[in-house]
Design an enzyme around this catalytic site. Structure first.
Site, mmCIF file in Angstrom:
data_model
loop_
_atom_site.group_PDB
_atom_site.id
_atom_site.type_symbol
_atom_site.label_atom_id
_atom_site.label_comp_id
_atom_site.label_asym_id
_atom_site.label_seq_id
_atom_site.Cartn_x
_atom_site.Cartn_y
_atom_site.Cartn_z
ATOM 1 C CG HIS A 135 -1.932 0.948 1.397
ATOM 2 N ND1 HIS A 135 -1.720 2.241 1.804
ATOM 3 C CD2 HIS A 135 -3.264 0.833 1.194
ATOM 4 C CE1 HIS A 135 -2.881 2.881 1.838
ATOM 5 N NE2 HIS A 135 -3.833 2.049 1.471
ATOM 6 C CG ASP A 213 0.343 -2.581 6.185
ATOM 7 O OD1 ASP A 213 -0.644 -2.724 6.927
ATOM 8 O OD2 ASP A 213 0.327 -1.888 5.149
ATOM 9 C CD GLN A 216 -7.202 -4.439 4.115
ATOM 10 O OE1 GLN A 216 -8.195 -5.059 4.489
ATOM 11 N NE2 GLN A 216 -7.267 -3.199 3.694
ATOM 12 C CE LYS A 239 -7.324 0.043 6.303
ATOM 13 N NZ LYS A 239 -8.131 0.408 5.127
ATOM 14 C CB CYS A 377 -3.613 3.321 -1.494
ATOM 15 S SG CYS A 377 -4.689 4.688 -1.112
HETATM 16 C C1 LIG Z 1 -2.555 -2.925 3.464
HETATM 17 C C2 LIG Z 1 -2.866 -1.537 3.949
HETATM 18 N N1 LIG Z 1 -1.900 -0.813 4.532
HETATM 19 C C3 LIG Z 1 -2.123 0.422 4.999
HETATM 20 C C4 LIG Z 1 -3.352 1.007 4.893
HETATM 21 C C5 LIG Z 1 -3.563 2.393 5.424
HETATM 22 O O1 LIG Z 1 -4.432 2.366 6.501
HETATM 23 P P1 LIG Z 1 -4.936 3.735 7.195
HETATM 24 O O2 LIG Z 1 -5.480 4.570 6.077
HETATM 25 O O3 LIG Z 1 -5.985 3.289 8.158
HETATM 26 O O4 LIG Z 1 -3.765 4.348 7.845
HETATM 27 C C6 LIG Z 1 -4.388 0.315 4.265
HETATM 28 C C7 LIG Z 1 -5.708 0.949 4.063
HETATM 29 O O5 LIG Z 1 -6.420 0.661 3.133
HETATM 30 C C8 LIG Z 1 -4.139 -0.991 3.794
HETATM 31 O O6 LIG Z 1 -5.098 -1.706 3.193
#
Ligand SMILES: Cc1ncc(COP(=O)(O)O)c(C=O)c1O
Length: 421
Positions: A135, A213, A216, A239, A377
């Protein structure tokens, strides 16, 4: 070869998945005159009554600033905020609540590590290893760090549309110049579930610091940071049934304790003089200013709610919904599917031939189905796959096979509407 999957049972192991929908008032509504089918859970999940009630209770009874006052309300707010930290530590089996830093979410957690850990540990010529499925939140903070330090980013490749990491090639990427390996647990575009424990173990053998990370995965499966063997792990409350604006950075205590502050301000200091200040220990050193108190309390309620259902049960149900949807989509003509055929998380990413992903999402919305279309993203990943965007349906435990049936029917209607069937 994809075979038709039977719809997952809606009552299993004493869990009536459909009945859980009653805990989510927002799901009970019509959109454009059609029953809402909410399939945008990878972007954010809905919130159960237990979380909404916890926020309401806090603001109606206990609201005060934390760590500062000695009056009753401040004591209550502080106790509730710190109880949420202890709960978060238990949720991921951290050794201590001191390993839990509250952040705004995954993005802020990664920025915190890139800034505070990175400024001390990364220098010109070092490499930061990421995967091609990251992401933007797990790319851009490292690019900024690389610009500041002269370090270089390298990307562990995926194997085409099925989107797996080829572990046989890992040694080519885990070289002695690599100082940090940051990887997603579950891809938000592909639904790939990465073998993060093995990736961290291989990195650890070479003394490479690791970050997972878990945006998800945290609300979708059990997580045990001691078993995973990572140095850092980040996730977002929103999430996983929690409020927006709150997240968790786990850091191994020795690593957190060795890091300089991220932001300066109130709450994070021991003493301040005109010339110089001193810092508190971790995790408070990393929480400058008034934190998101109600967010932490809401996250506590969300973690309790998820664990009442059982994250192992949720993971299994997710995978069943993902497999069911994937098998049904694979039978449509003129569809390109992304991500692994088997062992996928509860989401499907796809393109309908000659229909733009945004058109799929717009027409689906008219029929009450909330999807997402775009690069999610993941622009570098899209580039690698040779597409600009995909359409995505992402599920959570309150979704049902009936909703998936309706969604697939809607895709057939969309193909007819655009004359591509
Ligand atoms: C794999 C992953 N990493 C990071 C993020 C970023 O999360 P946040 O916008 O809650 O900081 C997301 C959000 O869609 C994601 O799916």
């Amino acid at each position: 070869m994809i075979t038709e999957a039977a719809p997952p049972a809606q009552k299993k192991k004493g869990i009536d998945w459909s009945a859980l929908r009653a805990d989510f008032p927002i799901l009970d509504q019509q959109v454009h005159g059609q029953p809402l089918i909410y399939f945008d859970n990878a972007a954010t999940t809905q919130k159960p009554r237990a979380v909404l009630e916890s926020l309401r209770h806090y603001y109606e009874r206990d609201n005060a600033n934390v760590h500062r006052g000695i009056h009753e309300l401040s004591n209550r707010a502080t106790a509730a905020f710190e109880a949420a930290r202890t709960r978060a530590a238990a949720f991921i089996n951290a050794r201590s609540a001191d390993e839990i830093v509250f952040t705004r979410g995954t993005t802020e957690g990664i920025n915190l590590v890139a800034t505070a850990w990175g400024s001390k540990n990364i220098k010109a010529g070092d490499k930061i290893l990421l995967t091609e499925m990251e992401h933007h939140s797990n790319i851009v903070p490292w690019q900024l760090l690389a610009e500041r330090t002269g370090a270089k980013l390298v990307f562990f490749p995926i194997t085409g549309d099925v989107g797996l990491l080829d572990l046989n090639r890992l040694d080519e990427w885990l070289t002695k110049e690599v100082k940090l390996f940051a990887m997603t647990h579950i891809s938000n575009s592909l639904g790939t579930i990465n073998p993060v424990a093995e990736l961290c173990a291989r990195a650890r053998q070479l003394g490479i610091t690791t970050l997972i990370d878990a945006a998800q995965s945290a609300g979708h499966r059990p997580l045990d940071v001691q078993e995973l063997g990572c140095d850092f792990l980040v996730f977002s409350g929103h999430k996983m049934c929690g409020p927006t604006g709150i997240g968790v950075l786990y850091g191994r205590q020795e690593v957190l304790e060795s890091m300089p502050p991220y932001q300066g301000g109130g709450e994070m200091i021991l003493s301040v003089a005109f010339e110089k200040s001193t810092w508190k220990h971790a995790p408070h050193r990393f929480e400058a200013g008034t934190p998101d108190i109600s967010g932490a309390i809401g996250l506590h309620a969300a973690m309790d709610y998820l664990d009442k259902i059982g994250r192992t049960n949720i993971a299994q149900h997710d995978q069943e919904l993902g497999a069911y949807a994937y098998a049904k989509l694979a039978r449509l003509s003129g569809i390109r599917l992304f991500g692994p055929h088997i062992g996928r998380a509860g989401l499907v990413s796809f393109l309908l031939k000659d229909v733009h992903a945004h058109d799929v999402v717009t027409v689906a919305d008219q029929r009450g189905v909330a999807l997402r279309g775009g690069h999610h993203c993941n622009q570098p990943l899209m580039h690698k796959l040779g597409v600009e965007s995909t359409a995505r349906a992402s599920f959570y435990f309150y979704n049902t096979p009936d909703e998936i049936d309706r969604f697939v029917e809607v895709l057939g209607e969309i193909q007819k509407f655009f004359g591509v069937k």
